[in-house]
Write a protein that holds these residues in place. Structure first.
Motif, PDB file in Angstrom:
ATOM      1  N   PRO A   9      -9.982  56.018  44.711  1.00 31.76           N
ATOM      2  CA  PRO A   9      -9.573  54.658  45.440  1.00 31.76           C
ATOM      3  C   PRO A   9      -8.705  53.931  44.998  1.00 31.76           C
ATOM      4  O   PRO A   9      -8.369  54.144  43.673  1.00 31.76           O
ATOM      5  N   VAL A  10      -7.927  53.032  45.795  1.00 31.39           N
ATOM      6  CA  VAL A  10      -7.046  51.953  45.341  1.00 31.39           C
ATOM      7  C   VAL A  10      -7.183  50.772  46.042  1.00 31.39           C
ATOM      8  O   VAL A  10      -7.965  50.744  46.932  1.00 31.39           O
ATOM      9  N   PRO A  11      -6.780  49.643  45.267  1.00 33.12           N
ATOM     10  CA  PRO A  11      -6.902  48.359  45.837  1.00 33.12           C
ATOM     11  C   PRO A  11      -6.472  48.156  47.004  1.00 33.12           C
ATOM     12  O   PRO A  11      -5.395  48.329  47.400  1.00 33.12           O
ATOM     13  N   ALA A  12      -7.067  47.518  47.995  1.00 31.79           N
ATOM     14  CA  ALA A  12      -6.352  46.911  49.348  1.00 31.79           C
ATOM     15  C   ALA A  12      -5.569  48.190  49.768  1.00 31.79           C
ATOM     16  O   ALA A  12      -4.541  47.820  50.727  1.00 31.79           O
ATOM     17  N   LYS A  13      -6.105  49.089  49.884  1.00 30.51           N
ATOM     18  CA  LYS A  13      -5.469  50.607  50.697  1.00 30.51           C
ATOM     19  C   LYS A  13      -4.132  50.737  50.356  1.00 30.51           C
ATOM     20  O   LYS A  13      -3.089  50.816  51.250  1.00 30.51           O
ATOM     21  N   GLU A  14      -3.642  50.410  49.070  1.00 33.88           N
ATOM     22  CA  GLU A  14      -2.080  50.559  48.642  1.00 33.88           C
ATOM     23  C   GLU A  14      -1.599  51.901  49.018  1.00 33.88           C
ATOM     24  O   GLU A  14      -2.441  52.885  48.798  1.00 33.88           O
ATOM     25  N   PRO A  15      -0.509  52.205  49.601  1.00 31.11           N
ATOM     26  CA  PRO A  15      -0.171  53.330  50.079  1.00 31.11           C
ATOM     27  C   PRO A  15       0.273  54.445  49.158  1.00 31.11           C
ATOM     28  O   PRO A  15       0.136  55.610  49.511  1.00 31.11           O
ATOM     29  N   MET A  16       0.565  53.958  47.808  1.00 31.32           N
ATOM     30  CA  MET A  16       0.943  55.215  46.904  1.00 31.32           C
ATOM     31  C   MET A  16       0.360  54.708  45.597  1.00 31.32           C
ATOM     32  O   MET A  16       0.340  53.752  45.058  1.00 31.32           O
ATOM     33  N   ALA A  17      -0.151  55.833  44.924  1.00 35.38           N
ATOM     34  CA  ALA A  17      -0.823  55.604  43.215  1.00 35.38           C
ATOM     35  C   ALA A  17      -0.731  56.842  42.546  1.00 35.38           C
ATOM     36  O   ALA A  17      -0.308  58.129  43.096  1.00 35.38           O
ATOM     37  N   LEU A  18      -0.663  56.738  41.093  1.00 34.94           N
ATOM     38  CA  LEU A  18      -0.777  57.954  40.330  1.00 34.94           C
ATOM     39  C   LEU A  18      -1.591  57.852  39.297  1.00 34.94           C
ATOM     40  O   LEU A  18      -1.774  56.380  38.702  1.00 34.94           O
ATOM     41  N   VAL A  19      -1.970  58.678  38.377  1.00 35.15           N
ATOM     42  CA  VAL A  19      -3.159  58.553  37.497  1.00 35.15           C
ATOM     43  C   VAL A  19      -2.156  59.070  36.051  1.00 35.15           C
ATOM     44  O   VAL A  19      -1.279  60.135  36.228  1.00 35.15           O
ATOM     45  N   GLY A  73       4.279  39.821  34.488  1.00 33.82           N
ATOM     46  CA  GLY A  73       5.443  40.142  34.931  1.00 33.82           C
ATOM     47  C   GLY A  73       5.331  40.900  36.268  1.00 33.82           C
ATOM     48  O   GLY A  73       4.446  41.570  36.185  1.00 33.82           O
ATOM     49  N   ASP A  74       6.299  41.002  36.981  1.00 38.62           N
ATOM     50  CA  ASP A  74       6.109  41.591  38.275  1.00 38.62           C
ATOM     51  C   ASP A  74       7.030  42.761  38.603  1.00 38.62           C
ATOM     52  O   ASP A  74       7.139  43.408  39.610  1.00 38.62           O
ATOM     53  N   SER A  75       8.064  42.870  37.437  1.00 35.01           N
ATOM     54  CA  SER A  75       9.083  43.957  37.796  1.00 35.01           C
ATOM     55  C   SER A  75       8.759  45.347  37.809  1.00 35.01           C
ATOM     56  O   SER A  75       9.018  46.132  38.666  1.00 35.01           O
ATOM     57  N   GLU A  76       7.908  45.693  36.727  1.00 36.13           N
ATOM     58  CA  GLU A  76       7.502  47.100  36.460  1.00 36.13           C
ATOM     59  C   GLU A  76       6.598  46.975  35.354  1.00 36.13           C
ATOM     60  O   GLU A  76       6.521  46.267  34.535  1.00 36.13           O
ATOM     61  N   GLU A  77       5.478  47.865  35.503  1.00 36.06           N
ATOM     62  CA  GLU A  77       4.450  48.022  34.654  1.00 36.06           C
ATOM     63  C   GLU A  77       3.714  49.355  34.642  1.00 36.06           C
ATOM     64  O   GLU A  77       3.767  50.128  35.575  1.00 36.06           O
ATOM     65  N   SER A  78       3.061  49.670  33.640  1.00 37.39           N
ATOM     66  CA  SER A  78       2.251  50.990  33.624  1.00 37.39           C
ATOM     67  C   SER A  78       1.387  50.953  32.320  1.00 37.39           C
ATOM     68  O   SER A  78       1.860  50.500  31.368  1.00 37.39           O
ATOM     69  N   GLY A 101       5.723  46.120  47.761  1.00 35.24           N
ATOM     70  CA  GLY A 101       6.670  46.569  46.584  1.00 35.24           C
ATOM     71  C   GLY A 101       6.193  46.054  45.264  1.00 35.24           C
ATOM     72  O   GLY A 101       5.201  45.552  45.182  1.00 35.24           O
ATOM     73  N   GLY A 102       6.947  46.758  44.448  1.00 34.56           N
ATOM     74  CA  GLY A 102       6.571  46.727  42.929  1.00 34.56           C
ATOM     75  C   GLY A 102       5.635  47.517  42.594  1.00 34.56           C
ATOM     76  O   GLY A 102       5.441  48.783  42.857  1.00 34.56           O
ATOM     77  N   TYR A 103       4.860  47.062  41.359  1.00 34.64           N
ATOM     78  CA  TYR A 103       3.806  48.070  40.629  1.00 34.64           C
ATOM     79  C   TYR A 103       2.443  47.354  40.432  1.00 34.64           C
ATOM     80  O   TYR A 103       2.507  46.031  40.003  1.00 34.64           O
ATOM     81  N   GLN A 104       1.487  47.913  40.169  1.00 30.90           N
ATOM     82  CA  GLN A 104       0.252  47.349  39.645  1.00 30.90           C
ATOM     83  C   GLN A 104      -0.445  48.320  38.811  1.00 30.90           C
ATOM     84  O   GLN A 104      -0.911  49.403  39.457  1.00 30.90           O
ATOM     85  N   GLY A 158      -3.330  54.497  35.339  1.00 35.62           N
ATOM     86  CA  GLY A 158      -2.136  54.384  36.074  1.00 35.62           C
ATOM     87  C   GLY A 158      -1.721  53.384  36.578  1.00 35.62           C
ATOM     88  O   GLY A 158      -1.877  52.366  36.290  1.00 35.62           O
ATOM     89  N   ARG A 159      -0.980  53.415  37.732  1.00 37.62           N
ATOM     90  CA  ARG A 159      -0.340  52.390  38.496  1.00 37.62           C
ATOM     91  C   ARG A 159      -0.500  52.793  40.061  1.00 37.62           C
ATOM     92  O   ARG A 159      -0.481  54.057  40.534  1.00 37.62           O
ATOM     93  N   THR A 160      -0.325  51.684  40.973  1.00 33.12           N
ATOM     94  CA  THR A 160      -0.406  51.823  42.326  1.00 33.12           C
ATOM     95  C   THR A 160       0.923  51.223  42.775  1.00 33.12           C
ATOM     96  O   THR A 160       1.616  50.441  41.796  1.00 33.12           O
ATOM     97  N   TYR A 161       1.419  51.380  43.955  1.00 28.98           N
ATOM     98  CA  TYR A 161       2.550  50.887  44.420  1.00 28.98           C
ATOM     99  C   TYR A 161       2.129  49.863  45.763  1.00 28.98           C
ATOM    100  O   TYR A 161       2.123  50.497  46.847  1.00 28.98           O
TER     101      TYR A 161
END
Length: 415
Positions: free
Chosen positions: A108-118, A156-161, A137-140, A130-133
């Motif tokens: 599962p991903v938050p708010a049905k975000e379209p893309m994610a990885l472990v 920060g909102d630029s990039e995270e992992s 836009g951006g990363y979570q 991992g993170r979602t997209y």
């Protein structure tokens, strides 16, 4: 023309500003197309550059030549122990029976975000990070536990992992703040903590004792320095390196505190918990000694990485070997099980990675177990990448492309 290891070096460190692509997958994609189409290294470089300009892709490593064991490491530096790295000396491993089949679950991903990885998992298989997209836009950064997902709010909102997690659910990673600075963070007991003692840096792994391996990036490129934080609140230990080294990284840490990393992106290195340290052996195969190598991970005293077979004059034949190092004995072994270095190893010595046909597999006790895909794809298209494996081999975390070629976070359950 550059060899493959030189391309890896040029793309290895995090960029000075946030990137918009998962670099490792771009490298792997270009290399696979190179193999299928018979292109020289100019083709790989062009395809990699194309990927880096605008495709969202994900984690991997590299090789494609046969194998056998080789040399024994000769410690190059034996200082008087000046520090100790936290770990659990004498920790034991419970023997497990190797799985013979695996099934796939879409995470599962938050708010049905379209893309994610472990990107990593803990030794027990209970936690994945991992993170979602997000759609906007951006990363979570996210952490999965017991079938649920939670956002980890890194500044920060630029990039995270998130890059590592232990059996208690403590996770580590990094993010770019709004002013473009890369900072290392830990997520402990539901709270985000900036790791102390560095003005810029990255955190890559955490063991069950809470020690964190990463890099101090304060000096800027190429002046990174390998460090270990004894805890999420402790001051970093600056790991010693031989004279003349310009950059070092600490990329993984074992349960006993043994840490592995790389010097100047070409020399694999190990630091032991008692303060001793030395370069890992550059392997030899069929009379050829690798001029350089990289180490990526360690578990139960066995480290994995990749070595460069040669530095060809025209850049067309730079072959890479998947390598395993026994850091306790110094033995280096070349393997032909994977198209690249394996992507994760557990305490049994079982590995996950991409085989030479382009499919993700679990390799355990001499058997290759295929990892199912979300959608049927031809090999070589980076459809599955496994980035974690539990010590019992029952839980493997990673990503799989859906029918629309979109990356999805998945877990494989094996038995």
């Amino acid at each position: 023309m550059p060899t493959e290891i030189e391309l890896l070096r040029s793309l290895d460190d995090e960029p000075p500003a946030p990137s918009t692509v998962d670099i490792d997958r771009a490298i792997r994609s270009g290399r696979r197309r190179n193999r299928r189409r018979g292109l020289g290294y100019a083709g790989v470089a062009a395809l990699t550059a194309l990927a880096v300009t605008g495709v969202a892709v994900a984690n991997a490593r590299t090789t494609k030549t046969p194998a056998r064991p080789v040399a024994t490491a000769k410690p190059s530096v034996k200082p008087k122990p000046a520090y100790t790295i936290p770990g659990t000396p004498g920790w034991s491993v419970t023997a497990a029976i190797a799985p013979t089949s695996c099934t796939l679950e879409h995470l599962p991903v938050p708010a049905k975000e379209p893309m994610a990885l472990v990107s990593a998992g803990d030794p027990t298989g209970q936690y994945l990070v991992g993170r979602t997209y997000p759609k906007g836009g951006g990363y979570q950064a996210v952490i999965w536990h017991a079938g649920t997902v939670r956002k980890v709010m890194l500044p920060g909102d630029s990039e995270e992992s998130l890059r590592g997690v232990n059996s208690s659910g403590a996770a580590v990673g990094w993010s770019y703040t709004d002013d473009g600075q890369q900072l290392p963070f830990a997520y402990v007991n539901g709270k985000v903590l900036k790791l102390p003692g560095v003005k810029a840096g990255s955190a890559e792994a955490i063991n069950d004792a809470g020690a964190i391996a990463g890099s101090d990036l304060t000096a800027g490129d190429p002046g990174s320095h390998a460090v270990v934080w004894p805890s999420a609140t402790g001051q970093p230990i600056r790991l010693p390196v031989p004279a003349g080294v310009k950059a070092s990284t600490a990329d993984d840490i074992d349960e006993d505190g043994t840490t592995v990393g790389n010097l100047d992106l070409k020399t694999p290195y190990v630091w032991f918990a008692d303060g001793t340290h030395h370069a890992l052996t550059l392997p030899t195969y069929q009379g050829k000694k690798a001029p350089s190598a990289r180490v990526f991970s360690i578990r139960n005293g066995v480290a994995t990485g990749v070595a460069d077979e040669s530095e060809s004059k025209d850049g067309r034949d730079g072959k890479l070997w998947a390598v395993k190092w026994n850091v306790r004995t110094g033995e280096a072994t070349v393997s032909d099980r994977f198209d690249m270095s394996s992507d994760a190893i557990n305490a049994q010595g079982w590995e996950v990675g991409i085989d030479k046909k382009g499919y993700a597999i679990l390799y355990a006790d001499g058997r290759a177990v295929p990892l199912p895909m979300l959608a049927d794809h031809k090999p070589g298209n980076l459809t599955n990448i496994a980035n974690s494996i539990s010590d019992d081999g029952r839980t493997i975390g990673g990503q799989s492309d859906d029918a629309k070629d979109v990356i999805q976070a998945v877990v494989w359950h094996c038995k």
